[in-house]
Scaffold this motif. Structure first.
Motif, PDB file in Angstrom:
ATOM      1  N   ASN A  15       0.810  -1.219   0.000  1.00 17.99           N
ATOM      2  CA  ASN A  15       0.000   0.000   0.000  1.00 17.99           C
ATOM      3  C   ASN A  15       0.842   1.266   0.000  1.00 17.99           C
ATOM      4  N   GLU A  16       2.001   1.197  -0.616  1.00 17.39           N
ATOM      5  CA  GLU A  16       2.856   2.378  -0.720  1.00 17.39           C
ATOM      6  C   GLU A  16       2.327   3.279  -1.826  1.00 17.39           C
ATOM      7  N   VAL A  17       2.250   4.564  -1.569  1.00 17.40           N
ATOM      8  CA  VAL A  17       1.727   5.513  -2.551  1.00 17.40           C
ATOM      9  C   VAL A  17       2.866   6.337  -3.123  1.00 17.40           C
ATOM     10  N   GLY A  18       2.579   7.006  -4.255  1.00 18.08           N
ATOM     11  CA  GLY A  18       3.597   7.825  -4.893  1.00 18.08           C
ATOM     12  C   GLY A  18       3.598   7.597  -6.396  1.00 18.08           C
ATOM     13  N   PRO A  19       4.348   8.406  -7.142  1.00 20.57           N
ATOM     14  CA  PRO A  19       4.334   8.314  -8.608  1.00 20.57           C
ATOM     15  C   PRO A  19       4.845   6.989  -9.157  1.00 20.57           C
ATOM     16  N   LYS A  20       5.667   6.263  -8.396  1.00 23.82           N
ATOM     17  CA  LYS A  20       6.220   4.997  -8.870  1.00 23.82           C
ATOM     18  C   LYS A  20       5.618   3.796  -8.152  1.00 23.82           C
ATOM     19  N   ALA A  21       4.535   3.995  -7.430  1.00 18.43           N
ATOM     20  CA  ALA A  21       3.962   2.923  -6.617  1.00 18.43           C
ATOM     21  C   ALA A  21       2.590   2.506  -7.138  1.00 18.43           C
ATOM     22  N   TRP A  22       2.437   2.408  -8.459  1.00 17.66           N
ATOM     23  CA  TRP A  22       1.129   2.099  -9.035  1.00 17.66           C
ATOM     24  C   TRP A  22       0.643   0.707  -8.668  1.00 17.66           C
ATOM     25  N   CYS A  23       1.548  -0.231  -8.400  1.00 17.02           N
ATOM     26  CA  CYS A  23       1.127  -1.607  -8.150  1.00 17.02           C
ATOM     27  C   CYS A  23       0.799  -1.866  -6.681  1.00 17.02           C
ATOM     28  N   ARG A  24       1.211  -0.977  -5.774  1.00 22.50           N
ATOM     29  CA  ARG A  24       0.915  -1.076  -4.341  1.00 22.50           C
ATOM     30  C   ARG A  24       1.597  -2.255  -3.648  1.00 22.50           C
ATOM     31  N   VAL A  25       2.466  -2.977  -4.353  1.00 27.74           N
ATOM     32  CA  VAL A  25       3.232  -4.069  -3.745  1.00 27.74           C
ATOM     33  C   VAL A  25       4.690  -3.931  -4.198  1.00 27.74           C
ATOM     34  N   ARG A  26       5.587  -3.861  -3.237  1.00 26.73           N
ATOM     35  CA  ARG A  26       7.013  -3.750  -3.559  1.00 26.73           C
ATOM     36  C   ARG A  26       7.783  -4.783  -2.758  1.00 26.73           C
ATOM     37  N   LEU A  27       8.588  -5.585  -3.427  1.00 28.09           N
ATOM     38  CA  LEU A  27       9.407  -6.589  -2.754  1.00 28.09           C
ATOM     39  C   LEU A  27      10.803  -6.043  -2.512  1.00 28.09           C
ATOM     40  N   GLU A  28      11.363  -6.384  -1.348  1.00 21.70           N
ATOM     41  CA  GLU A  28      12.719  -5.998  -1.000  1.00 21.70           C
ATOM     42  C   GLU A  28      13.536  -7.253  -0.703  1.00 21.70           C
ATOM     43  N   LYS A  29      14.867  -7.109  -0.685  1.00 23.97           N
ATOM     44  CA  LYS A  29      15.736  -8.251  -0.427  1.00 23.97           C
ATOM     45  C   LYS A  29      16.428  -8.179   0.930  1.00 23.97           C
ATOM     46  N   ASN A  30      16.803  -6.985   1.365  1.00 21.59           N
ATOM     47  CA  ASN A  30      17.601  -6.874   2.581  1.00 21.59           C
ATOM     48  C   ASN A  30      16.835  -6.277   3.760  1.00 21.59           C
ATOM     49  N   PHE A  31      16.146  -5.172   3.546  1.00 24.73           N
ATOM     50  CA  PHE A  31      15.437  -4.521   4.651  1.00 24.73           C
ATOM     51  C   PHE A  31      14.395  -3.573   4.098  1.00 24.73           C
ATOM     52  N   ALA A  32      13.483  -3.158   4.960  1.00 24.42           N
ATOM     53  CA  ALA A  32      12.449  -2.188   4.601  1.00 24.42           C
ATOM     54  C   ALA A  32      12.041  -1.437   5.856  1.00 24.42           C
ATOM     55  N   ALA A  33      11.529  -0.239   5.684  1.00 22.95           N
ATOM     56  CA  ALA A  33      11.029   0.565   6.800  1.00 22.95           C
ATOM     57  C   ALA A  33       9.834   1.367   6.312  1.00 22.95           C
ATOM     58  N   ILE A  34       8.862   1.603   7.185  1.00 23.90           N
ATOM     59  CA  ILE A  34       7.676   2.375   6.855  1.00 23.90           C
ATOM     60  C   ILE A  34       7.372   3.326   8.004  1.00 23.90           C
ATOM     61  N   GLY A  35       6.513   4.293   7.753  1.00 24.79           N
ATOM     62  CA  GLY A  35       6.137   5.246   8.790  1.00 24.79           C
ATOM     63  C   GLY A  35       6.971   6.517   8.718  1.00 24.79           C
ATOM     64  N   SER A  36       6.664   7.453   9.593  1.00 25.44           N
ATOM     65  CA  SER A  36       7.321   8.761   9.549  1.00 25.44           C
ATOM     66  C   SER A  36       8.807   8.691   9.894  1.00 25.44           C
ATOM     67  N   GLY A  37       9.225   7.662  10.627  1.00 24.96           N
ATOM     68  CA  GLY A  37      10.636   7.524  10.972  1.00 24.96           C
ATOM     69  C   GLY A  37      11.446   6.755   9.944  1.00 24.96           C
ATOM     70  N   ALA A  38      10.791   6.310   8.853  1.00 29.58           N
ATOM     71  CA  ALA A  38      11.466   5.463   7.868  1.00 29.58           C
ATOM     72  C   ALA A  38      12.682   6.115   7.214  1.00 29.58           C
ATOM     73  N   PRO A  39      12.633   7.389   6.780  1.00 28.88           N
ATOM     74  CA  PRO A  39      13.817   7.965   6.129  1.00 28.88           C
ATOM     75  C   PRO A  39      15.078   7.887   6.992  1.00 28.88           C
ATOM     76  N   ALA A  40      14.961   8.245   8.266  1.00 29.52           N
ATOM     77  CA  ALA A  40      16.134   8.191   9.148  1.00 29.52           C
ATOM     78  C   ALA A  40      16.570   6.752   9.384  1.00 29.52           C
ATOM     79  N   ALA A  41      15.609   5.826   9.539  1.00 26.31           N
ATOM     80  CA  ALA A  41      15.943   4.421   9.767  1.00 26.31           C
ATOM     81  C   ALA A  41      16.643   3.819   8.553  1.00 26.31           C
ATOM     82  N   LEU A  42      16.159   4.130   7.362  1.00 27.28           N
ATOM     83  CA  LEU A  42      16.769   3.590   6.143  1.00 27.28           C
ATOM     84  C   LEU A  42      18.190   4.106   5.953  1.00 27.28           C
ATOM     85  N   ILE A  43      18.410   5.385   6.237  1.00 26.60           N
ATOM     86  CA  ILE A  43      19.758   5.940   6.139  1.00 26.60           C
ATOM     87  C   ILE A  43      20.707   5.183   7.060  1.00 26.60           C
TER      88      ILE A  43
END
Length: 264
Positions: free
Chosen positions: A142-170
């Motif tokens: 359920n990720e939104v944005g110009p590149k998120a038309w399919c609403r499903v994104r697979l990752e291999k190593n890690f993922a983060a969501i929510g307002s703290g995600a940018p700092a956590a991903l860095i």
């Protein structure tokens, strides 16, 4: 959990299960919406025959579950506004005499247009765990944005969501948190540090829980001693305030003492 985008509260654990001891889900956004979305995914995956969830089918099954979630939203909207589900809008409803009454074509077309533009609640999920017992999987839903038309994104190593995600991903990128190349204790620390880094967002609470899911279904939680152990390492390895000094380096060695693994 997060209350809007202004405050984090230590009132609920955001971790639950899609398939117990196999696929976990982490929620972000409005709690009620995230819980409802997670419940739909759980109902879809737990209704599947054993062995249906594989590395090849995982992505497709996430899409199927998201479709059912959209149907649920559609029915909820129509029941709230008309008192009937989607099937009743198209096929009509029965009156007290058992006669089927249909809606005018123009009315149905108008409602279908409203359904087409129905907003999806602003919530996200991370589904992570194992398929076929040994293959790890991570999906962001359920990720939104110009590149998120399919609403499903697979990752291999890690993922983060929510307002703290940018700092956590860095933080995770900086630690080169690349899947199986990272030993368990270092991986726990990397995630612990990323969560504390995410607390720079006012919507992230200061309570932290760490769970480790193994391919055999075992699930361990970091206890008080484990949190103290990681906090000591964070004070040495993590970012510090300008006027603080780091502790001695010999206190920051990663090690697992014999017989103490379950006491992480």
């Amino acid at each position: 959990t997060e209350s809007g985008d202004v405050a984090g509260g230590d009132v609920e654990d955001k971790l639950s299960w899609i398939i117990p001891k196999q696929l976990a889900v982490l929620k972000a956004g409005i709690v009620a919406d995230a819980d409802r979305m997670a419940a739909v995914y759980a109902s879809v995956f737990q209704s599947l025959p054993p062995g249906s969830v594989t590395g090849e089918t995982f992505r497709a099954l996430l899409d199927v579950a998201f479709q059912k979630y959209r149907w649920t939203l559609t029915d909820d909207y129509l029941v709230a506004t008309l008192g009937i589900p989607y099937a009743g809008l198209l096929g009509g409803i029965k009156n007290a005499e058992g006669e089927t009454l249909t809606f005018p074509d123009g009315f149905v077309e108008e409602k279908l247009h409203q359904i087409e533009n129905l907003a999806i609640p602003d919530c996200l999920l991370i589904v992570a765990g194992f398929v076929e017992r040994t293959q790890p999987v991570i999906g962001v839903l359920n990720e939104v944005g110009p590149k998120a038309w399919c609403r499903v994104r697979l990752e291999k190593n890690f993922a983060a969501i929510g307002s703290g995600a940018p700092a956590a991903l860095i933080s995770l990128y900086r630690r080169e948190h690349t899947g199986p190349d990272v030993p368990l204790m270092r991986a726990i620390y990397n995630v612990y540090e990323a969560k504390l880094s995410g607390e720079i967002s006012p919507g992230v609470g200061d309570a932290t829980s760490i769970s480790v899911l193994f391919s055999n279904g075992d699930c361990w939680d970091l206890n008080d001693a484990g949190h103290k152990f990681m906090l000591e390492r964070y004070r040495y390895f993590g970012p510090i305030a300008f006027n603080r000094k780091r502790p001695e380096a010999d206190k920051a060695i990663f090690q697992i003492r014999p017989g103490s693994v379950r006491g992480l």
